[in-house]
Design a protein around this motif. Sequence first.
Motif, mmCIF file in Angstrom:
data_model
loop_
_atom_site.group_PDB
_atom_site.id
_atom_site.type_symbol
_atom_site.label_atom_id
_atom_site.label_comp_id
_atom_site.label_asym_id
_atom_site.label_seq_id
_atom_site.Cartn_x
_atom_site.Cartn_y
_atom_site.Cartn_z
ATOM 1 N N PHE A 28 -12.059 -2.132 5.117
ATOM 2 C CA PHE A 28 -12.890 -1.137 4.431
ATOM 3 C C PHE A 28 -14.108 -1.910 3.946
ATOM 4 C CE2 PHE A 28 -8.757 1.141 3.598
ATOM 5 C CZ PHE A 28 -9.079 2.307 4.274
ATOM 6 N N LEU A 31 -13.657 -5.487 2.667
ATOM 7 C CA LEU A 31 -12.250 -5.671 2.292
ATOM 8 C C LEU A 31 -11.357 -5.666 3.529
ATOM 9 C CD1 LEU A 31 -10.545 -5.830 -0.353
ATOM 10 C CD2 LEU A 31 -10.254 -3.353 -0.134
ATOM 11 N N VAL A 33 -8.086 -5.101 4.834
ATOM 12 C CA VAL A 33 -6.869 -4.476 4.295
ATOM 13 C C VAL A 33 -5.646 -4.627 5.186
ATOM 14 C CG1 VAL A 33 -7.715 -2.795 2.651
ATOM 15 C CG2 VAL A 33 -7.748 -2.231 5.061
ATOM 16 N N SER A 53 1.034 -3.032 -5.319
ATOM 17 C CA SER A 53 -0.016 -2.047 -5.154
ATOM 18 C C SER A 53 -1.265 -2.712 -4.580
ATOM 19 C CB SER A 53 -0.286 -1.441 -6.532
ATOM 20 O OG SER A 53 -1.435 -0.691 -6.500
ATOM 21 N N GLY A 54 -1.909 -2.031 -3.648
ATOM 22 C CA GLY A 54 -3.123 -2.563 -3.042
ATOM 23 C C GLY A 54 -2.875 -3.467 -1.844
ATOM 24 N N SER A 55 -1.615 -3.571 -1.408
ATOM 25 C CA SER A 55 -1.320 -4.509 -0.319
ATOM 26 C C SER A 55 -1.544 -3.916 1.079
ATOM 27 C CB SER A 55 0.106 -5.048 -0.463
ATOM 28 O OG SER A 55 1.030 -4.011 -0.520
ATOM 29 N N GLY A 56 -1.856 -2.620 1.146
ATOM 30 C CA GLY A 56 -2.175 -2.023 2.441
ATOM 31 C C GLY A 56 -1.067 -1.140 3.013
ATOM 32 N N LYS A 57 -0.060 -0.842 2.219
ATOM 33 C CA LYS A 57 1.074 -0.042 2.714
ATOM 34 C C LYS A 57 0.621 1.357 3.132
ATOM 35 C CE LYS A 57 3.325 -0.381 -1.205
ATOM 36 N NZ LYS A 57 2.266 -1.050 -2.013
ATOM 37 N N SER A 58 -0.126 2.014 2.252
ATOM 38 C CA SER A 58 -0.584 3.376 2.582
ATOM 39 C C SER A 58 -1.523 3.357 3.775
ATOM 40 C CB SER A 58 -1.306 4.006 1.389
ATOM 41 O OG SER A 58 -0.397 4.244 0.347
ATOM 42 N N THR A 59 -2.420 2.400 3.791
ATOM 43 C CA THR A 59 -3.365 2.316 4.902
ATOM 44 C C THR A 59 -2.608 2.133 6.215
ATOM 45 O OG1 THR A 59 -4.992 1.336 3.419
ATOM 46 C CG2 THR A 59 -5.393 1.097 5.788
HETATM 47 P P1 ADP Z 1 -1.028 0.240 -1.123
HETATM 48 O O1 ADP Z 1 -0.626 1.535 -0.527
HETATM 49 O O2 ADP Z 1 -0.176 -0.907 -0.715
HETATM 50 O O3 ADP Z 1 -1.144 0.314 -2.627
HETATM 51 P P2 ADP Z 1 -3.580 0.801 0.094
HETATM 52 O O4 ADP Z 1 -3.375 0.818 1.553
HETATM 53 O O5 ADP Z 1 -3.707 2.104 -0.605
HETATM 54 O O6 ADP Z 1 -2.480 -0.119 -0.580
HETATM 55 O O7 ADP Z 1 -4.913 0.008 -0.237
HETATM 56 C C1 ADP Z 1 -5.169 -1.285 0.293
HETATM 57 C C2 ADP Z 1 -6.551 -1.716 -0.193
HETATM 58 O O8 ADP Z 1 -7.533 -0.908 0.442
HETATM 59 C C3 ADP Z 1 -6.762 -1.546 -1.692
HETATM 60 O O9 ADP Z 1 -7.553 -2.611 -2.144
HETATM 61 C C4 ADP Z 1 -7.517 -0.232 -1.770
HETATM 62 O O10 ADP Z 1 -8.322 -0.197 -2.919
HETATM 63 C C5 ADP Z 1 -8.338 -0.242 -0.518
HETATM 64 N N1 ADP Z 1 -8.622 1.082 0.033
HETATM 65 C C6 ADP Z 1 -7.711 2.019 0.370
HETATM 66 N N2 ADP Z 1 -8.301 3.113 0.894
HETATM 67 C C7 ADP Z 1 -9.629 2.856 0.881
HETATM 68 C C8 ADP Z 1 -10.794 3.595 1.283
HETATM 69 N N3 ADP Z 1 -10.677 4.808 1.833
HETATM 70 N N4 ADP Z 1 -11.996 3.014 1.107
HETATM 71 C C9 ADP Z 1 -12.109 1.782 0.580
HETATM 72 N N5 ADP Z 1 -11.064 1.031 0.176
HETATM 73 C C10 ADP Z 1 -9.838 1.557 0.323
#
Ligand code: ADP
Length: 257
Positions: A28, A31, A33, A53-59
């Motif tokens: 991103f 960043l 990710v 949190s913030g490790s990229g699981k959701s992404t």
């Molecule tokens: P997790 O689910 O493990 O908490 P995320 O996948 O949500 O992690 O996020 C991984 C990193 O990417 C975090 O630093 C988050 O702030 C960043 N991030 C997530 N979505 C976006 C986006 N759409 N734009 C910019 N940064 C993002």
Amino acid sequence: MNSPAGIQPVIEDDAKYLVELEHVEKHFGNLHVLKDINLKVKKGEVLVIVGPSGSGKSTMCRTINRLETIDSGVIRIDGQALPQEGKQLAQLRAEVGMVFQSFNLFANKTILDNVTLAPIKVRGMDKMAAEREAMDLLARVGVDSQAEKMPSQLSGGQQQRVAIARALAMHPKVMLFDEPTSALDPEMVNEVLDVMVELAKEGMTMLCVTHEMGFARKAADRIVFMADGQILEEGTPDEFFEHPKTERAKDFLSKIL
Ligand code: ADP
Ligand code: MG
């Protein structure tokens, strides 16, 4: 197996994975990710993904049904590479059901309509048949008596069970769960986890991001630990919980258990 040596094993080996990520990279902006993510999920396997949190699981989950694009690497669903766009992408996305932290039901539609909408619109299913199946699914998750209500009339736990039924209505090959119980009041967590445990028992292939370690121990075939955009550890629940290898995992477990 009596086919010529050297041909069949390769095909069989690929075919048994429903989800494959190979060298997946995602940024991103500046960043980074997802860093060289490699992950293979077998048919029927239940994967639990944990990490800070913030490790990229959701992404990572979102890339699997293409809610996010990737910069490089390959993602395959049941052996087929996810294309950038087009009809084939829509078909492959329909194979992957997703349940989010926020239930994301259509607020202005009844529970029943929430479940039948995609099968009718996307799969071209007959309305009667879609409704019959939706009622079966709602019964399976224990909310069939709520079918005519609006989402706002249901508790969070009930709404999340509807979200699961809605995803199942598309007959996905894989289900992704991204912290499905994190937004729920504590007393409703188990009613959702119980549905997930049942699905797992029935052989559904599942990737679950969750902080519910009881569920992870009970349902997971494999735990994947992510930190800073990387998969740092993979193992059985026993291996991961009893014998974490990395300092990051030890630190994570000391905070969560
Ligand atoms: P997790 O689910 O493990 O908490 P995320 O996948 O949500 O992690 O996020 C991984 C990193 O990417 C975090 O630093 C988050 O702030 C960043 N991030 C997530 N979505 C976006 C986006 N759409 N734009 C910019 N940064 C993002
Ligand atoms: Mg997340």
